[in-house]
Design an enzyme around this catalytic site. Structure first.
Site, PDB file in Angstrom:
ATOM      1  N   LYS A 191     -72.746 114.451   0.044  1.00  0.00           N
ATOM      2  CA  LYS A 191     -72.485 115.796  -0.496  1.00  0.00           C
ATOM      3  C   LYS A 191     -70.996 116.111  -0.357  1.00  0.00           C
ATOM      4  CE  LYS A 191     -72.322 120.194   0.777  1.00  0.00           C
ATOM      5  NZ  LYS A 191     -71.321 120.652  -0.187  1.00  0.00           N
ATOM      6  N   GLU A 267     -67.325 115.437  13.084  1.00  0.00           N
ATOM      7  CA  GLU A 267     -65.859 115.421  13.155  1.00  0.00           C
ATOM      8  C   GLU A 267     -65.424 116.797  12.699  1.00  0.00           C
ATOM      9  OE1 GLU A 267     -62.426 115.667  12.809  1.00  0.00           O
ATOM     10  OE2 GLU A 267     -62.371 114.487  10.980  1.00  0.00           O
ATOM     11  N   CYS A 302     -57.407 118.681   9.927  1.00  0.00           N
ATOM     12  CA  CYS A 302     -58.021 118.934  11.240  1.00  0.00           C
ATOM     13  C   CYS A 302     -57.119 118.499  12.383  1.00  0.00           C
ATOM     14  CB  CYS A 302     -59.382 118.253  11.329  1.00  0.00           C
ATOM     15  SG  CYS A 302     -59.323 116.508  10.936  1.00  0.00           S
ATOM     16  N   GLU A 401     -58.128 127.753  14.819  1.00  0.00           N
ATOM     17  CA  GLU A 401     -57.677 126.838  13.774  1.00  0.00           C
ATOM     18  C   GLU A 401     -57.391 127.656  12.509  1.00  0.00           C
ATOM     19  OE1 GLU A 401     -60.603 124.014  12.208  1.00  0.00           O
ATOM     20  OE2 GLU A 401     -59.002 122.522  12.197  1.00  0.00           O
TER      21      GLU A 401
HETATM   22  P1  NDP Z   1     -67.266 123.828   6.175  1.00  0.00           P
HETATM   23  O1  NDP Z   1     -67.528 123.318   7.527  1.00  0.00           O
HETATM   24  O2  NDP Z   1     -67.912 125.080   5.755  1.00  0.00           O
HETATM   25  O3  NDP Z   1     -67.629 122.712   5.075  1.00  0.00           O
HETATM   26  C1  NDP Z   1     -67.730 121.329   5.302  1.00  0.00           C
HETATM   27  C2  NDP Z   1     -68.932 120.765   4.560  1.00  0.00           C
HETATM   28  O4  NDP Z   1     -70.138 121.321   5.092  1.00  0.00           O
HETATM   29  C3  NDP Z   1     -68.932 121.105   3.081  1.00  0.00           C
HETATM   30  O5  NDP Z   1     -69.495 120.046   2.350  1.00  0.00           O
HETATM   31  C4  NDP Z   1     -69.813 122.323   3.053  1.00  0.00           C
HETATM   32  O6  NDP Z   1     -70.395 122.629   1.816  1.00  0.00           O
HETATM   33  C5  NDP Z   1     -70.880 121.975   4.059  1.00  0.00           C
HETATM   34  N1  NDP Z   1     -71.561 123.159   4.551  1.00  0.00           N
HETATM   35  C6  NDP Z   1     -71.081 124.422   4.620  1.00  0.00           C
HETATM   36  N2  NDP Z   1     -72.024 125.262   5.103  1.00  0.00           N
HETATM   37  C7  NDP Z   1     -73.121 124.513   5.338  1.00  0.00           C
HETATM   38  C8  NDP Z   1     -74.409 124.792   5.839  1.00  0.00           C
HETATM   39  N3  NDP Z   1     -74.772 126.036   6.180  1.00  0.00           N
HETATM   40  N4  NDP Z   1     -75.295 123.779   5.944  1.00  0.00           N
HETATM   41  C9  NDP Z   1     -74.954 122.522   5.576  1.00  0.00           C
HETATM   42  N5  NDP Z   1     -73.756 122.203   5.083  1.00  0.00           N
HETATM   43  C10 NDP Z   1     -72.828 123.168   4.979  1.00  0.00           C
HETATM   44  O7  NDP Z   1     -65.746 123.973   5.976  1.00  0.00           O
HETATM   45  P2  NDP Z   1     -65.055 124.950   4.944  1.00  0.00           P
HETATM   46  O8  NDP Z   1     -64.882 124.195   3.728  1.00  0.00           O
HETATM   47  O9  NDP Z   1     -65.720 126.261   4.766  1.00  0.00           O
HETATM   48  O10 NDP Z   1     -63.726 125.230   5.741  1.00  0.00           O
HETATM   49  C11 NDP Z   1     -63.766 126.207   6.787  1.00  0.00           C
HETATM   50  C12 NDP Z   1     -62.980 125.738   7.942  1.00  0.00           C
HETATM   51  O11 NDP Z   1     -63.508 124.515   8.442  1.00  0.00           O
HETATM   52  C13 NDP Z   1     -61.536 125.400   7.646  1.00  0.00           C
HETATM   53  O12 NDP Z   1     -60.756 126.531   7.581  1.00  0.00           O
HETATM   54  C14 NDP Z   1     -61.246 124.520   8.807  1.00  0.00           C
HETATM   55  O13 NDP Z   1     -61.014 125.291   9.947  1.00  0.00           O
HETATM   56  C15 NDP Z   1     -62.507 123.722   8.990  1.00  0.00           C
HETATM   57  N6  NDP Z   1     -62.503 122.429   8.306  1.00  0.00           N
HETATM   58  C16 NDP Z   1     -62.255 121.328   9.043  1.00  0.00           C
HETATM   59  C17 NDP Z   1     -62.162 120.111   8.421  1.00  0.00           C
HETATM   60  C18 NDP Z   1     -61.860 118.878   9.172  1.00  0.00           C
HETATM   61  O14 NDP Z   1     -61.257 117.970   8.605  1.00  0.00           O
HETATM   62  N7  NDP Z   1     -62.290 118.764  10.418  1.00  0.00           N
HETATM   63  C19 NDP Z   1     -62.307 119.961   6.995  1.00  0.00           C
HETATM   64  C20 NDP Z   1     -62.646 121.166   6.297  1.00  0.00           C
HETATM   65  C21 NDP Z   1     -62.714 122.349   6.967  1.00  0.00           C
HETATM   66  P3  NDP Z   1     -69.622 123.674   0.861  1.00  0.00           P
HETATM   67  O15 NDP Z   1     -68.619 122.817   0.213  1.00  0.00           O
HETATM   68  O16 NDP Z   1     -70.630 124.169  -0.084  1.00  0.00           O
HETATM   69  O17 NDP Z   1     -69.063 124.716   1.739  1.00  0.00           O
END
Ligand code: NDP
Length: 501
Positions: A191, A267, A302, A401
């Site tokens: 996904k 992660e 991250c 963050e």
């Molecule tokens: P999320 O953690 O929300 O998203 C990461 C993945 O999880 C996406 O594919 C997302 O889908 C999915 N997801 C979101 N909500 C759910 C849920 N309830 N159940 C199952 N899967 C879910 O990150 P965001 O994109 O919202 O970013 C928010 C914050 O997360 C950033 O500001 C940052 O702090 C952190 N982040 C950290 C990352 C890293 O590399 N460690 C990468 C990205 C974000 P969908 O795309 O539909 O939201």
């Protein structure tokens, strides 16, 4: 790879055919409900198109296909050399199509084309190649016994892997998870993040062309709470590997505990320190590292080193030079190869980052550089860089963050204070230490509570080294390195009694 000019990348963008449907069981298909989500170019605000919004019934169909092919053994039990050849072919197809994939990623995410080209022409295919080459060089073990037994320990693919991806490095994160999952013989349900689905869908086409059998690789775009949750809760998925926020990582542990107790590899976020001890000479290289560790990918990383912890002896010179360098960051059109900082991934995320900038402006820190609003352009998603000084550990901008171009400098007195300051965080993903004293470097590296430490340079290592976090940055699972294979394999003991005659 040498970069071309803006007109070249724009011409590719103008002719792109963007995939719009889910890839399930070897072919593209709409979500059964017909639901779609819109994709927007954050650099222009224009709608690029729509992609399928997969619902639980679509996840179910993909899982059935993935289980069918896993059970048949077409991929899971084929000769190691066969799997290796297919993944090597996929690596080459990615290289051949890297300009197209890079442009697709740039317009979908707002990432500068120069970063997309680098990741997609080298890091992504090299990841598939490295795991492909591991396949026929991985051996099991024989345990020590007396002559009455032969005890073998073998590794078997765990089954169907759910891979849930973020938007900040869309294709690279797909590669970090998919390459070891496929190399191990698992089937995969991927996904992508809702903001950045295109390159994963195009990858599915290339994978089919390389010879990955139908059902082994399924790409299901959609929203987290529907598609992501359906993956987390599915009884037919044997493991989930997730990269994203700590908040959503917690949800996956909940989904697992309420379904089939599948292992969850996490992660997640970070608030990583960049530490400069007092003996350090401030060089151009140090300043380049400080600035790129914070502002690379717009700070949407991250492992971004956003807490820069600097000894009081050198903080003044360091701050001055960081500010001067940061002012020169080229903000603008991501398709221009000179651009270093594009827009934030969405307007919503831009607004979150701006709330942190405002918290910094009013929260007691000093502002050494405030260019957050300096860039007005074709869309509202841009945030220019800011540098705050005299930040203290309890401030909101020091603890949370931000995931945007907001750097904060903390002043410390001596190595122990730097270490205590660095470890004063709920996160533990990454750290950088600059010092000219090897003893201090190793002392710091051993005592920093995090998964990766760069000495005298900001680095996430390379494909051979594991990447993942301590504390609330991760689980014991790791991406990259041979360690990543452990997420997708399980150990089996075969104990044979030997007739002694
Ligand atoms: P999320 O953690 O929300 O998203 C990461 C993945 O999880 C996406 O594919 C997302 O889908 C999915 N997801 C979101 N909500 C759910 C849920 N309830 N159940 C199952 N899967 C879910 O990150 P965001 O994109 O919202 O970013 C928010 C914050 O997360 C950033 O500001 C940052 O702090 C952190 N982040 C950290 C990352 C890293 O590399 N460690 C990468 C990205 C974000 P969908 O795309 O539909 O939201």
């Amino acid at each position: 790879m040498a970069l071309k000019d803006k007109a070249y990348y724009q011409a590719i963008a103008d002719q792109l055919v963007l995939p719009s449907q889910a890839f399930i069981d070897g072919s593209f298909a709409p979500a059964a409900s017909g639901a779609v989500i819109r994709s927007i170019n954050p650099a222009t605000g224009e709608t690029l198109g729509t992609v399928s919004h997969c619902q639980p019934e679509d996840v179910d169909r993909a899982v059935k296909a993935a289980r069918r092919v896993f059970g048949a053994g077409t991929w899971s039990r084929c000769a190691p050399e066969e799997r290796k050849a297919v993944l090597l072919k996929l690596a080459n197809l990615i290289r051949e199509n890297s300009d197209e994939l890079a442009v697709m990623e740039s317009i979908d995410s707002g990432k500068p084309i120069k970063d997309c080209i680098h990741e997609i022409s080298t890091e992504v295919p090299n990841t598939f190649q490295w795991y492909a080459e591991l396949i026929d060089k991985s051996f099991g073990k024989i345990a020590p016994t007396d002559a009455s037994a032969c005890a073998m320990i073998i590794k078997e693919p765990i089954g169907v892997a759910g891979l849930v991806l973020p938007w900040n490095f869309p294709l690279l994160m797909a590669a970090w998870k998919l390459a070891p999952a496929l190399a191990s013989g698992c089937s995969a349900i991927v996904k992508p993040a809702e903001q950045t689905s295109y390159t994963a869908l195009r990858l599915a086409e290339l994978a089919a062309e390389a010879g990955i059998p139908a059902g082994v690789l399924n790409i299901l775009p959609g929203l987290g709470e529907t598609t992501g949750q359906a993956i987390g809760r599915h009884h037919g998925i044997d493991v989930v590997s997730f990269t994203g926020s700590t908040e959503v990582g917690r949800y996956f542990l909940k989904y697992s505990s309420e379904s089939n107790l599948k292992p969850i590899g996490l992660e997640m976020g970070g608030k990583s320190p960049f530490i400069i001890l007092g003996d350090t000479k401030i060089t151009d290289d140090l300043i380049d590292n400080a600035v790129s560790s914070a502002f690379w990918n717009g700070g949407q990383n991250c492992s971004a080193n956003m807490r820069q912890i600097v000894d009081k002896k050198i903080v003044e010179e360091f701050t001055h030079r960081v500010v001067e360098k940061t002012k020169k960051i080229a903000v603008g059109n991501p398709l221009d190869p000179l651009t270093e900082l594009g827009p934030m991934v969405t307007l919503e995320h831009r607004n979150t980052v701006m709330r942190y900038v405002e918290a910094g402006r009013t929260g007691g820190a000093d502002i050494a550089l405030d260019m957050a609003d300096a860039y007005t352009s074709t869309s509202d998603c841009f945030v220019g860089p800011s540098v705050f000084t005299n930040m203290t550990p309890e401030m909101k901008i020091a603890r949370e963050e931000i995931f945007g171009p907001v750097l904060g400098i903390l002043t410390v007195d001596g190595m122990e204070e730097a270490l205590a300051c660095a470890n004063n965080s709920d996160y533990g993903l990454h750290a950088t230490v600059f010092t000219q004293d090897i003893d201090k470097a190793l002392y710091m590296a051993r005592r920093l509570a995090c998964g990766t430490v760069g000495i005298n340079g900001f680095t996430e290592g390379d494909i051979k080294t594991p990447f993942g976090g301590y504390k609330q940055s991760g689980s014991l699972a790791r991406d990259k390195g041979t360690e990543a294979m452990d997420q997708y394999l399980q150990s089996k003991t075969i104990w044979i009694n030997v007739n002694q005659g």
